[in-house]
Design a protein around this motif. Structure first.
Motif, PDB file in Angstrom:
ATOM      1  N   VAL A 120      35.047  39.734  36.000  1.00 21.88           N
ATOM      2  CA  VAL A 120      35.944  40.900  36.076  1.00 21.88           C
ATOM      3  C   VAL A 120      35.174  42.164  35.729  1.00 21.88           C
ATOM      4  O   VAL A 120      35.296  43.197  36.414  1.00 21.88           O
ATOM      5  CB  VAL A 120      37.144  40.726  35.132  1.00 21.88           C
ATOM      6  N   HIS A 121      34.377  42.105  34.670  1.00 24.00           N
ATOM      7  CA  HIS A 121      33.575  43.274  34.266  1.00 24.00           C
ATOM      8  C   HIS A 121      32.610  43.664  35.377  1.00 24.00           C
ATOM      9  O   HIS A 121      32.427  44.856  35.669  1.00 24.00           O
ATOM     10  CB  HIS A 121      32.823  42.953  32.979  1.00 24.00           C
TER      11      HIS A 121
ATOM     12  N   ASP B 222      32.970  43.081  38.634  1.00 23.93           N
ATOM     13  CA  ASP B 222      33.725  43.635  39.759  1.00 23.93           C
ATOM     14  C   ASP B 222      34.086  45.101  39.513  1.00 23.93           C
ATOM     15  O   ASP B 222      33.978  45.940  40.418  1.00 23.93           O
ATOM     16  CB  ASP B 222      35.004  42.823  39.987  1.00 23.93           C
ATOM     17  N   LEU B 223      34.515  45.408  38.295  1.00 26.04           N
ATOM     18  CA  LEU B 223      34.878  46.785  37.979  1.00 26.04           C
ATOM     19  C   LEU B 223      33.657  47.694  37.978  1.00 26.04           C
ATOM     20  O   LEU B 223      33.714  48.833  38.462  1.00 26.04           O
ATOM     21  CB  LEU B 223      35.567  46.846  36.611  1.00 26.04           C
TER      22      LEU B 223
ATOM     23  N   ARG C 106      32.570  48.264  41.616  1.00 28.30           N
ATOM     24  CA  ARG C 106      33.527  49.094  42.349  1.00 28.30           C
ATOM     25  C   ARG C 106      33.364  50.574  42.015  1.00 28.30           C
ATOM     26  O   ARG C 106      33.446  51.429  42.905  1.00 28.30           O
ATOM     27  CB  ARG C 106      34.959  48.658  42.047  1.00 28.30           C
TER      28      ARG C 106
ATOM     29  N   SER D  47      39.666  36.505  39.333  1.00 28.29           N
ATOM     30  CA  SER D  47      39.142  37.791  38.855  1.00 28.29           C
ATOM     31  C   SER D  47      39.665  38.940  39.709  1.00 28.29           C
ATOM     32  O   SER D  47      39.934  40.033  39.197  1.00 28.29           O
ATOM     33  CB  SER D  47      37.615  37.780  38.858  1.00 28.29           C
TER      34      SER D  47
ATOM     35  N   VAL E 181      41.644  42.164  38.262  1.00 25.65           N
ATOM     36  CA  VAL E 181      41.288  43.560  38.545  1.00 25.65           C
ATOM     37  C   VAL E 181      42.495  44.310  39.109  1.00 25.65           C
ATOM     38  O   VAL E 181      42.750  45.469  38.746  1.00 25.65           O
ATOM     39  CB  VAL E 181      40.097  43.625  39.523  1.00 25.65           C
TER      40      VAL E 181
ATOM     41  N   HIS F 227      44.573  47.700  37.567  1.00 27.19           N
ATOM     42  CA  HIS F 227      44.968  48.904  38.310  1.00 27.19           C
ATOM     43  C   HIS F 227      46.491  49.067  38.358  1.00 27.19           C
ATOM     44  O   HIS F 227      46.985  50.181  38.524  1.00 27.19           O
ATOM     45  CB  HIS F 227      44.419  48.839  39.732  1.00 27.19           C
TER      46      HIS F 227
END
Length: 293
Positions: A35-36, A38-39, A42, A126, A130, A134
């Motif tokens: 997750v970290h 992916d953020l 992005r 994940s 995310v 949001h």
């Protein structure tokens, strides 16, 4: 005296032969790392960063509000149409982001999939996480806006909203697992998903009311409305209207479609069936991911 063991003493598991979604519990720290990542990927090089989670729904809201609310006069038909509209938008945005990102999650992480084995279910999960990150800032904006219009929900309405969100999350994860696996073999799945998420906004009572669909259905034999309500997103959106919009107009349940408890039950069954199907297909194709990518 301790006995040293060799890695060969531990049983090896084929890809797709692990614990499935239960790996989320056993590999939770790894899930947080994904997750970290992916953020970070992005928003790499982004000036606004997480503020984009506010900008997109804000622009979407303004466009729909003026196009549908003002130009098509929905403001005259629906009291506090701004709250009605935004409470539907946040749910549909959660669905579209979860479904779209989960579909691309395996192919988008091809470097990790090809180099090492790890429970691949973590990637769609994940993507859902995310999307939730949001979603909650948008939910805060919705709550603040509803409070300005005199929002005073009951405990049952809040509980129903939480339950509806969980049902939608299960549905999104099931679809994400299903299409994420298929997308590895056939990249046309991404385009198909893009069509689905585009239709989702119009196939749910976000810009209009269920009464309008019911009226059209009654004029054509009554067959359309039951089909319309079978879409799990539709009753979820209606529950969010009930929880966030209805308390601002002083109504007492008039906003809900007939047999709402039944439709929510059907949505729950459909979501769980979708999750079971998605997990089954995902695990069947899991062993082919590395070679196909």
């Amino acid at each position: 005296m301790s006995v040293q063991t060799s890695p060969l003493d531990h049983p090896w598991r084929e890809p797709g032969k692990g614990r499935g979604l239960a790996e989320i519990v056993y590999r939770f720290y790894l899930l947080k790392l994904i997750v970290h990542k992916d953020l970070r990927v992005r928003y790499r090089g982004s000036i606004l960063g997480m503020l984009w989670s506010y900008v997109k729904p804000a622009v979407q809201f303004v466009v729909f509000y003026f196009a549908v609310g003002e130009f098509l006069r929905m403001n005259d038909r629906v009291d506090n149409y701004a709250i009605y509209l935004f409470s539907g938008i946040v749910i549909v945005n959660f669905f579209t982001e979860s479904f779209g990102n989960a579909t691309r999650s395996i192919a988008g992480n091809y470097a990790l999939v090809k180099k090492i084995y790890l429970p691949r279910e973590l990637f769609p999960v994940s993507a859902l996480w995310v999307a939730a990150i949001h979603f909650f800032p948008q939910l805060v904006v919705l709550i603040i806006g509803a409070l300005l219009f005199g929002w005073a929900p009951t405990f049952l309405q809040l509980l129903a909203a939480v339950g509806a969100l969980i049902i939608l999350a299960i549905f999104c994860l099931g679809l994400g697992l299903l299409f994420g696996a298929i997308n590895v073999l056939f990249r046309d799945a991404e385009n198909l998903v893009d069509l689905f998420v585009m239709v989702a906004t119009w196939a749910s009572p976000v810009l209009y009311t269920w009464q309008q669909v019911f009226s059209v259905s009654e004029k054509n034999g009554g067959w359309l409305f039951p089909i319309y309500m079978l879409n799990p997103i539709t009753p979820v959106v209606e529950v969010f209207h009930w929880a966030f919009w209805e308390p601002t107009i002083g109504a007492t349940g008039e906003s809900l479609p007939p047999n709402m408890a039944m439709w929510m039950g059907i949505a729950t069954v459909v979501s769980l069936a979708t999750l079971a199907l998605g997990e089954y297909v995902f695990r069947r194709l899991d062993g082919r991911f590395a070679q196909e990518l």
